[in-house]
Design an enzyme around this catalytic site. Structure first.
Site, PDB file in Angstrom:
ATOM      1  N   ILE A   1       3.322   3.800  -2.331  1.00  0.00           N
ATOM      2  CA  ILE A   1       3.770   4.106  -3.688  1.00  0.00           C
ATOM      3  C   ILE A   1       5.296   4.113  -3.691  1.00  0.00           C
ATOM      4  O   ILE A   1       5.919   4.748  -2.827  1.00  0.00           O
ATOM      5  CB  ILE A   1       3.209   5.475  -4.139  1.00  0.00           C
ATOM      6  N   LEU A   2       5.878   3.403  -4.636  1.00  0.00           N
ATOM      7  CA  LEU A   2       7.335   3.347  -4.748  1.00  0.00           C
ATOM      8  C   LEU A   2       7.801   4.378  -5.775  1.00  0.00           C
ATOM      9  O   LEU A   2       7.112   4.644  -6.761  1.00  0.00           O
ATOM     10  CB  LEU A   2       7.761   1.940  -5.155  1.00  0.00           C
TER      11      LEU A   2
ATOM     12  N   THR B   1     -11.195 -14.109  -4.878  1.00  0.00           N
ATOM     13  CA  THR B   1     -11.245 -15.500  -5.338  1.00  0.00           C
ATOM     14  C   THR B   1     -10.594 -15.620  -6.716  1.00  0.00           C
ATOM     15  O   THR B   1      -9.841 -16.572  -6.987  1.00  0.00           O
ATOM     16  CB  THR B   1     -12.714 -15.979  -5.403  1.00  0.00           C
TER      17      THR B   1
ATOM     18  N   HIS C   1      -4.276  -5.754  -9.186  1.00  0.00           N
ATOM     19  CA  HIS C   1      -5.150  -4.656  -8.782  1.00  0.00           C
ATOM     20  C   HIS C   1      -6.608  -5.101  -8.914  1.00  0.00           C
ATOM     21  O   HIS C   1      -6.982  -5.725  -9.909  1.00  0.00           O
ATOM     22  CB  HIS C   1      -4.885  -3.437  -9.674  1.00  0.00           C
TER      23      HIS C   1
ATOM     24  N   ASN D   1       2.236  -6.354 -10.504  1.00  0.00           N
ATOM     25  CA  ASN D   1       1.236  -5.908  -9.533  1.00  0.00           C
ATOM     26  C   ASN D   1      -0.103  -6.549  -9.859  1.00  0.00           C
ATOM     27  O   ASN D   1      -0.380  -6.894 -11.009  1.00  0.00           O
ATOM     28  CB  ASN D   1       1.093  -4.382  -9.577  1.00  0.00           C
TER      29      ASN D   1
ATOM     30  N   MET E   1       0.807  -1.228   0.000  1.00  0.00           N
ATOM     31  CA  MET E   1       0.000   0.000   0.000  1.00  0.00           C
ATOM     32  C   MET E   1       0.838   1.275   0.000  1.00  0.00           C
ATOM     33  O   MET E   1       0.318   2.352   0.286  1.00  0.00           O
ATOM     34  CB  MET E   1      -0.961  -0.008   1.193  1.00  0.00           C
TER      35      MET E   1
HETATM   36  C1  GRF Z   1      -5.823  -7.283  -3.234  1.00  0.00           C
HETATM   37  O1  GRF Z   1      -7.175  -7.035  -3.517  1.00  0.00           O
HETATM   38  C2  GRF Z   1      -4.946  -6.741  -4.334  1.00  0.00           C
HETATM   39  O2  GRF Z   1      -5.550  -6.724  -5.577  1.00  0.00           O
HETATM   40  C3  GRF Z   1      -4.724  -5.322  -3.864  1.00  0.00           C
HETATM   41  O3  GRF Z   1      -4.584  -5.406  -2.473  1.00  0.00           O
HETATM   42  C4  GRF Z   1      -5.340  -6.518  -1.991  1.00  0.00           C
HETATM   43  C5  GRF Z   1      -4.405  -7.331  -1.125  1.00  0.00           C
HETATM   44  O4  GRF Z   1      -5.098  -8.308  -0.400  1.00  0.00           O
HETATM   45  N1  GRF Z   1      -3.569  -4.748  -4.529  1.00  0.00           N
HETATM   46  P1  GRF Z   1      -4.319  -9.435   0.428  1.00  0.00           P
HETATM   47  O5  GRF Z   1      -3.479  -8.738   1.488  1.00  0.00           O
HETATM   48  O6  GRF Z   1      -3.488 -10.218  -0.526  1.00  0.00           O
HETATM   49  O7  GRF Z   1      -5.425 -10.243   1.044  1.00  0.00           O
END
Ligand code: GRF
Length: 197
Positions: free
Chosen positions: A89-90, A169, A106, A104, A87
């Site tokens: 930003i790099l 999922t 998303h 990544n 979480m």
């Molecule tokens: C995921 O929904 C991913 O797409 C987003 O952050 C969430 C990470 O969830 N970048 P987790 O920590 O892997 O459960």
């Protein structure tokens, strides 16, 4: 073969999915989190994988934080970086250290709904379909050549939790598949072009 570091801030369910696939697990040589309480760190330790905490607040700016993360990745011998719910930003300097070798995931169909509130934004926009994007990372946030996208339906009674669960999922199925391709050298970036063998 490409050894990888996984960067995660949260519960780490995507990391857990990656660890479940032996051909991916054997190439994870480091897990890095910016939060000391991240569930992802416990998962790493239980799997016998080195786990490092690099806290944003310990550095004067984003650049030096990013370089510290890059140093940790390199010291572990990783050549690739897999973001799994990281979480922070790099900085562009981070991307320069691992050109074409940062992935990544998303929780939306990019370019729609970039940013940390992707699931909420999809609900607020009233879309009937959202999804998952796996992409190579460039210097912009939630941006870069798309490797794989998959749609996820939004149901009328969804809230952010139910929708995010349905999205996850799908994430847990496709991210290990893509990362397995990457670590085995069957997926790479050639300029802006995603190449699969
Ligand atoms: C995921 O929904 C991913 O797409 C987003 O952050 C969430 C990470 O969830 N970048 P987790 O920590 O892997 O459960």
């Amino acid at each position: 073969m490409i050894d990888i570091a996984v960067l995660a801030s949260g519960t780490g369910t995507n990391l857990a999915a990656l660890l479940d696939l032996p051909e991916v697990r054997e190439h994870i040589c480091l897990v890095v989190s910016d939060r000391a309480d991240a569930g992802a760190l416990d998962l790493a330790r239980r799997a016998g994988i080195p786990a490092r905490v690099v806290q944003f607040g310990d550095f004067p700016d984003r650049r030096s934080f990013s370089l510290a993360v890059a140093d940790a990745v390199e010291q572990a011998g990783a050549k690739g970086v897999v973001l799994a719910g990281f979480m922070r930003i790099l900085s562009p300097e981070f991307c320069d250290r691992f050109p074409g070798r940062i992935l990544n995931i998303h929780p939306s169909l990019l370019p729609r709904f970039p940013g940390a509130r992707a699931v909420e934004a999809a609900l607020e926009a009233g879309v009937e379909v959202t999804g998952v994007t796996v992409h190579f990372v460039d210097e912009q946030v939630d941006h870069g050549p798309v490797i794989r996208q998959e749609e996820v339906p939004v149901f009328p009674d969804d809230d952010a939790d139910t929708l995010h669960q349905r999205i996850k999922t799908v994430e847990h199925r496709i991210y290990p598949e893509v990362v397995a391709q990457f670590v085995s050298g069957r997926l790479r970036l050639d300029g802006d072009r995603v190449v699969t063998a």
